[in-house]
Design a protein around this motif. Structure first.
Motif, PDB file in Angstrom:
ATOM      1  N   VAL A 103     -11.814  -7.130  15.088  1.00 39.25           N
ATOM      2  CA  VAL A 103     -10.969  -8.166  14.516  1.00 39.25           C
ATOM      3  C   VAL A 103     -10.529  -7.741  13.124  1.00 39.25           C
ATOM      4  N   THR A 104      -9.287  -7.920  12.797  1.00 37.22           N
ATOM      5  CA  THR A 104      -8.778  -7.523  11.491  1.00 37.22           C
ATOM      6  C   THR A 104      -8.477  -8.742  10.644  1.00 37.22           C
ATOM      7  N   ALA A 105      -8.531  -8.526   9.325  1.00 35.17           N
ATOM      8  CA  ALA A 105      -8.232  -9.609   8.396  1.00 35.17           C
ATOM      9  C   ALA A 105      -6.730  -9.880   8.380  1.00 35.17           C
ATOM     10  N   ASP A 106      -6.370 -11.024   7.824  1.00 37.70           N
ATOM     11  CA  ASP A 106      -4.965 -11.384   7.699  1.00 37.70           C
ATOM     12  C   ASP A 106      -4.419 -10.702   6.456  1.00 37.70           C
ATOM     13  N   LEU A 107      -3.969  -9.471   6.608  1.00 39.10           N
ATOM     14  CA  LEU A 107      -3.505  -8.674   5.474  1.00 39.10           C
ATOM     15  C   LEU A 107      -2.018  -8.879   5.244  1.00 39.10           C
ATOM     16  N   SER A 108      -1.618  -8.790   3.992  1.00 41.22           N
ATOM     17  CA  SER A 108      -0.202  -8.851   3.661  1.00 41.22           C
ATOM     18  C   SER A 108       0.450  -7.507   3.996  1.00 41.22           C
ATOM     19  N   THR A 109       1.772  -7.495   4.024  1.00 44.05           N
ATOM     20  CA  THR A 109       2.489  -6.240   4.249  1.00 44.05           C
ATOM     21  C   THR A 109       2.142  -5.232   3.164  1.00 44.05           C
ATOM     22  N   GLY A 110       2.085  -5.695   1.927  1.00 45.10           N
ATOM     23  CA  GLY A 110       1.745  -4.798   0.823  1.00 45.10           C
ATOM     24  C   GLY A 110       0.380  -4.179   0.974  1.00 45.10           C
ATOM     25  N   GLN A 111      -0.598  -4.959   1.416  1.00 43.91           N
ATOM     26  CA  GLN A 111      -1.946  -4.432   1.616  1.00 43.91           C
ATOM     27  C   GLN A 111      -1.970  -3.392   2.729  1.00 43.91           C
ATOM     28  N   ARG A 112      -1.253  -3.668   3.801  1.00 47.43           N
ATOM     29  CA  ARG A 112      -1.219  -2.716   4.920  1.00 47.43           C
ATOM     30  C   ARG A 112      -0.559  -1.400   4.507  1.00 47.43           C
ATOM     31  N   LEU A 113       0.537  -1.497   3.787  1.00 44.50           N
ATOM     32  CA  LEU A 113       1.212  -0.279   3.336  1.00 44.50           C
ATOM     33  C   LEU A 113       0.345   0.481   2.339  1.00 44.50           C
ATOM     34  N   ALA A 114      -0.428  -0.233   1.532  1.00 48.02           N
ATOM     35  CA  ALA A 114      -1.321   0.426   0.577  1.00 48.02           C
ATOM     36  C   ALA A 114      -2.416   1.202   1.302  1.00 48.02           C
ATOM     37  N   LEU A 115      -2.921   0.644   2.394  1.00 47.56           N
ATOM     38  CA  LEU A 115      -3.931   1.353   3.184  1.00 47.56           C
ATOM     39  C   LEU A 115      -3.354   2.640   3.767  1.00 47.56           C
ATOM     40  N   LEU A 116      -2.138   2.555   4.310  1.00 42.68           N
ATOM     41  CA  LEU A 116      -1.499   3.748   4.861  1.00 42.68           C
ATOM     42  C   LEU A 116      -1.231   4.770   3.766  1.00 42.68           C
ATOM     43  N   ARG A 117      -0.756   4.315   2.621  1.00 44.40           N
ATOM     44  CA  ARG A 117      -0.468   5.223   1.509  1.00 44.40           C
ATOM     45  C   ARG A 117      -1.732   5.998   1.097  1.00 44.40           C
ATOM     46  N   GLU A 118      -2.855   5.292   1.044  1.00 42.11           N
ATOM     47  CA  GLU A 118      -4.116   5.930   0.659  1.00 42.11           C
ATOM     48  C   GLU A 118      -4.517   6.981   1.676  1.00 42.11           C
ATOM     49  N   MET A 119      -4.389   6.659   2.956  1.00 36.99           N
ATOM     50  CA  MET A 119      -4.778   7.617   3.992  1.00 36.99           C
ATOM     51  C   MET A 119      -3.875   8.841   3.983  1.00 36.99           C
ATOM     52  N   ILE A 120      -2.595   8.655   3.735  1.00 40.37           N
ATOM     53  CA  ILE A 120      -1.668   9.788   3.674  1.00 40.37           C
ATOM     54  C   ILE A 120      -1.996  10.688   2.491  1.00 40.37           C
ATOM     55  N   LEU A 121      -2.323  10.094   1.346  1.00 39.19           N
ATOM     56  CA  LEU A 121      -2.694  10.900   0.184  1.00 39.19           C
ATOM     57  C   LEU A 121      -3.939  11.724   0.474  1.00 39.19           C
TER      58      LEU A 121
END
Length: 336
Positions: free
Chosen positions: A6-24
């Protein structure tokens, strides 16, 4: 013990921040892989390629780092293992200092004396070690200090599934629960040790069940899902900050590459399927399908990551190697 997808109710900004971190993180690891196997520079004769010593890379385990560290503040402590780069980057470590230490240069965190398995950074409260399970007692001590000081800071200890069979793991869980310390124990279950499958060395199907024996919540996150890690870590960190004591999280993650560089991985029967389980393309597809990620967004993230990583690599290459005559400098505390 709970199993969560189950995932939390994340905002678009939070989701993009997670992807940005993984890409870095992945961009940095790919650059290290490239330089590790590069030809030696003239006159630079320590180690293989441009980087001395062994190399343990964390490609595939980015969801653990991004999901956990999204909840950690600079003053919170984090201990890691011999496979530490993803966690160091997600905790906010300076890329130039990290690259300098990996390259064995004076510009590194330890002035090139420690290498990639021994990263110590007071600025981000980060440490790691090549000793299996070493980070558990260290995090325990940090959590005890936070508790005694009356702060809301927490400590997190991340280790591989093999470390959960070591004595320090069990001793640390017992004492953390007894003293109700603000610490989060995180196990990265990537299925494989150096060459042994987890189920060949561990008596329980998941280490998360061991939490009950020490009177603390335990949860297993399946699917190498960064949002599920984020949700589980968020609950555990909030509980610790509020005085609720320790938690145990096990993440079923993935080691894309070998245990170390040069590992032929002949022991892995599922090796051909591994690239298709890469968590970064999977998360990109999820965000695209939800209409949250455009090609322009992705290009911007990848371009920013390349710029930052290549800057760190070039800075490390340009830095001097330690002077052998000063091998003991920085090793001992100098008297006044």
């Amino acid at each position: 013990m709970e199993t969560t997808e189950v995932t939390a109710d994340l905002s678009t900004g939070q989701r993009l921040a997670l992807l940005r971190e993984m890409i870095l993180i992945r961009t940095f690891e790919e650059a290290v892989l490239r330089e590790y196997h590069a030809d030696k520079s003239p006159g630079f004769d320590i180690g293989k390629g441009l980087i001395p010593g062994e190399m343990h890379l964390s490609a595939g385990q980015e969801p653990v780092a991004a999901g956990l560290c999204a909840h950690l503040e600079t003053g919170d402590a984090l201990t890691a293992t011999h496979r530490p780069h993803h966690l160091a980057i997600a905790k906010g470590m300076d890329l130039r200092s990290l690259a300098g230490e990996i390259f064995g240069r004076e510009s590194g965190l330890g002035h090139g004396r420690g290498g990639h398995m021994h990263l110590f950074d007071p600025a981000t409260h980060f440490s790691c070690s090549g000793i299996v399970a070493e980070g558990f007692p260290a995090a325990l001590g940090q959590a005890f200090a936070f508790q005694r000081a009356g702060t809301s800071n927490v400590a997190a200890a991340v280790a591989g599934e093999g470390a959960a069979n070591a004595g320090p793991f069990h001793e640390s869980l017992n004492l953390a629960a007894l003293w109700k310390l603000p610490v989060i124990f995180v196990i990265e279950d990537n299925d494989w040790g150096i060459s042994v499958a987890r189920n060949a060395s561990t008596s329980v199907p998941t280490n998360a069940v061991r939490a009950a024996g020490y009177g603390m919540p335990g949860v297993r996150v399946e699917g190498n899902d960064v949002e599920a890690v984020h949700a589980a870590a968020g609950e555990a960190v909030a509980r610790a900050r509020a005085g609720g004591g320790p938690s145990l999280i096990e993440v079923h993650t993935l080691r894309l590459w070998g245990h170390f560089e040069g590992d032929a991985q002949g022991y892995r029967p599922e090796l051909a399927d591994v690239p298709g389980r890469d968590p970064i393309p999977a998360y990109q597809r999820k965000l695209r399908d939800a209409g949250l990620l455009s090609e322009a967004d992705l290009a911007e993230m990848e371009g920013e990551a390349r710029t930052r990583v290549e800057d760190a690599v070039e800075h490390a290459k340009a830095a001097p190697a330690p002077n052998p005559a000063e091998a003991l400098k920085y090793v001992f505390v100098e008297g006044e």
